[in-house]
Design a protein around this motif. Structure first.
Motif, PDB file in Angstrom:
ATOM      1  N   LEU A   8       0.838  -1.201   0.000  1.00  0.00           N
ATOM      2  CA  LEU A   8       0.000   0.000   0.000  1.00  0.00           C
ATOM      3  C   LEU A   8       0.872   1.250   0.000  1.00  0.00           C
ATOM      4  CD1 LEU A   8      -2.787   1.297   0.154  1.00  0.00           C
ATOM      5  CD2 LEU A   8      -2.643   1.119   2.635  1.00  0.00           C
ATOM      6  N   LEU A   9       1.925   1.237   0.792  1.00  0.00           N
ATOM      7  CA  LEU A   9       2.832   2.380   0.845  1.00  0.00           C
ATOM      8  C   LEU A   9       3.525   2.587  -0.504  1.00  0.00           C
ATOM      9  CD1 LEU A   9       4.135   4.590   2.559  1.00  0.00           C
ATOM     10  CD2 LEU A   9       5.896   2.922   3.172  1.00  0.00           C
ATOM     11  N   VAL A  10       3.960   1.506  -1.142  1.00  0.00           N
ATOM     12  CA  VAL A  10       4.606   1.609  -2.462  1.00  0.00           C
ATOM     13  C   VAL A  10       3.619   2.158  -3.483  1.00  0.00           C
ATOM     14  CG1 VAL A  10       5.579   0.256  -4.365  1.00  0.00           C
ATOM     15  CG2 VAL A  10       6.355  -0.144  -2.035  1.00  0.00           C
ATOM     16  N   THR A  11       2.375   1.686  -3.455  1.00  0.00           N
ATOM     17  CA  THR A  11       1.350   2.176  -4.376  1.00  0.00           C
ATOM     18  C   THR A  11       1.122   3.671  -4.188  1.00  0.00           C
ATOM     19  OG1 THR A  11       0.260   0.028  -4.384  1.00  0.00           O
ATOM     20  CG2 THR A  11      -1.052   1.906  -5.096  1.00  0.00           C
ATOM     21  N   LEU A  12       1.061   4.116  -2.951  1.00  0.00           N
ATOM     22  CA  LEU A  12       0.846   5.535  -2.680  1.00  0.00           C
ATOM     23  C   LEU A  12       2.041   6.376  -3.129  1.00  0.00           C
ATOM     24  CD1 LEU A  12      -0.864   5.364   0.826  1.00  0.00           C
ATOM     25  CD2 LEU A  12      -1.940   5.793  -1.381  1.00  0.00           C
ATOM     26  N   VAL A  13       3.250   5.889  -2.889  1.00  0.00           N
ATOM     27  CA  VAL A  13       4.442   6.633  -3.303  1.00  0.00           C
ATOM     28  C   VAL A  13       4.525   6.708  -4.826  1.00  0.00           C
ATOM     29  CG1 VAL A  13       6.971   6.570  -3.338  1.00  0.00           C
ATOM     30  CG2 VAL A  13       5.753   6.199  -1.195  1.00  0.00           C
ATOM     31  N   VAL A  14       4.280   5.581  -5.503  1.00  0.00           N
ATOM     32  CA  VAL A  14       4.301   5.559  -6.966  1.00  0.00           C
ATOM     33  C   VAL A  14       3.246   6.519  -7.516  1.00  0.00           C
ATOM     34  CG1 VAL A  14       3.790   4.137  -8.997  1.00  0.00           C
ATOM     35  CG2 VAL A  14       5.326   3.287  -7.234  1.00  0.00           C
ATOM     36  N   GLY A  15       2.030   6.473  -6.975  1.00  0.00           N
ATOM     37  CA  GLY A  15       0.965   7.357  -7.424  1.00  0.00           C
ATOM     38  C   GLY A  15       1.298   8.820  -7.206  1.00  0.00           C
ATOM     39  N   LEU A  16       1.865   9.135  -6.055  1.00  0.00           N
ATOM     40  CA  LEU A  16       2.206  10.519  -5.739  1.00  0.00           C
ATOM     41  C   LEU A  16       3.297  11.042  -6.674  1.00  0.00           C
ATOM     42  CD1 LEU A  16       1.696  12.872  -3.838  1.00  0.00           C
ATOM     43  CD2 LEU A  16       3.420  11.928  -2.316  1.00  0.00           C
ATOM     44  N   VAL A  17       4.345  10.259  -6.868  1.00  0.00           N
ATOM     45  CA  VAL A  17       5.447  10.691  -7.741  1.00  0.00           C
ATOM     46  C   VAL A  17       4.969  10.804  -9.184  1.00  0.00           C
ATOM     47  CG1 VAL A  17       7.705  10.026  -8.667  1.00  0.00           C
ATOM     48  CG2 VAL A  17       7.247   9.793  -6.224  1.00  0.00           C
ATOM     49  N   ALA A  18       4.219   9.812  -9.654  1.00  0.00           N
ATOM     50  CA  ALA A  18       3.740   9.820 -11.040  1.00  0.00           C
ATOM     51  C   ALA A  18       2.780  10.974 -11.281  1.00  0.00           C
ATOM     52  CB  ALA A  18       3.060   8.497 -11.371  1.00  0.00           C
ATOM     53  N   GLY A  19       1.885  11.242 -10.353  1.00  0.00           N
ATOM     54  CA  GLY A  19       0.955  12.364 -10.501  1.00  0.00           C
ATOM     55  C   GLY A  19       1.674  13.701 -10.513  1.00  0.00           C
ATOM     56  N   TRP A  20       2.680  13.835  -9.650  1.00  0.00           N
ATOM     57  CA  TRP A  20       3.456  15.080  -9.616  1.00  0.00           C
ATOM     58  C   TRP A  20       4.212  15.267 -10.927  1.00  0.00           C
ATOM     59  CZ3 TRP A  20       8.797  15.934  -9.683  1.00  0.00           C
ATOM     60  CH2 TRP A  20       9.184  17.236  -9.418  1.00  0.00           C
ATOM     61  N   LEU A  21       4.868  14.192 -11.413  1.00  0.00           N
ATOM     62  CA  LEU A  21       5.598  14.277 -12.677  1.00  0.00           C
ATOM     63  C   LEU A  21       4.664  14.619 -13.842  1.00  0.00           C
ATOM     64  CD1 LEU A  21       8.082  11.279 -12.444  1.00  0.00           C
ATOM     65  CD2 LEU A  21       8.668  13.696 -12.600  1.00  0.00           C
TER      66      LEU A  21
END
Length: 97
Positions: A8-21
């Motif tokens: 869940l933490l990896v999914t949230l980090v990936v989503g946050l970084v990808a959305g920001w990029l």
């Protein structure tokens, strides 16, 4: 479906970084913490669905997941921009009087 705390933490980090990029690529700025997260997670679903269908396989790992989600999020933002009818991509589908 059960997700461990780590996944869940990896999914949230990936989503946050990808959305920001994606926000930086398409708009030049992010959309805030929640906006970036939502765009990135939806983008990850789009990327996971679309990229294999067009023959693109990025591999495994967090970097591949971020690239995949970023591509999906950029496509999502471009589609939203096209439907909204604003931006530099031809004005969308709305009729202007």
């Amino acid at each position: 479906m059960y997700m461990s705390n780590e996944s869940l933490l990896v999914t949230l980090v990936v989503g946050l970084v990808a959305g920001w990029l994606a926000g930086k690529i398409v708009r030049g700025a992010g959309f805030g913490l929640i906006g970036d997260l939502l765009i990135g997670i939806v983008g990850a679903f789009i990327g996971d669905w679309l990229l294999p269908r067009i023959g693109i396989h990025l591999g495994i790992g967090i970097v591949a997941a971020i690239i995949n989600a970023t591509i999906g999020a950029v496509l999502l933002l471009l589609l939203v921009r096209l439907v909204q009818g604003r931006g530099r991509f031809g004005g969308g589908w709305r009729r202007r009087w």
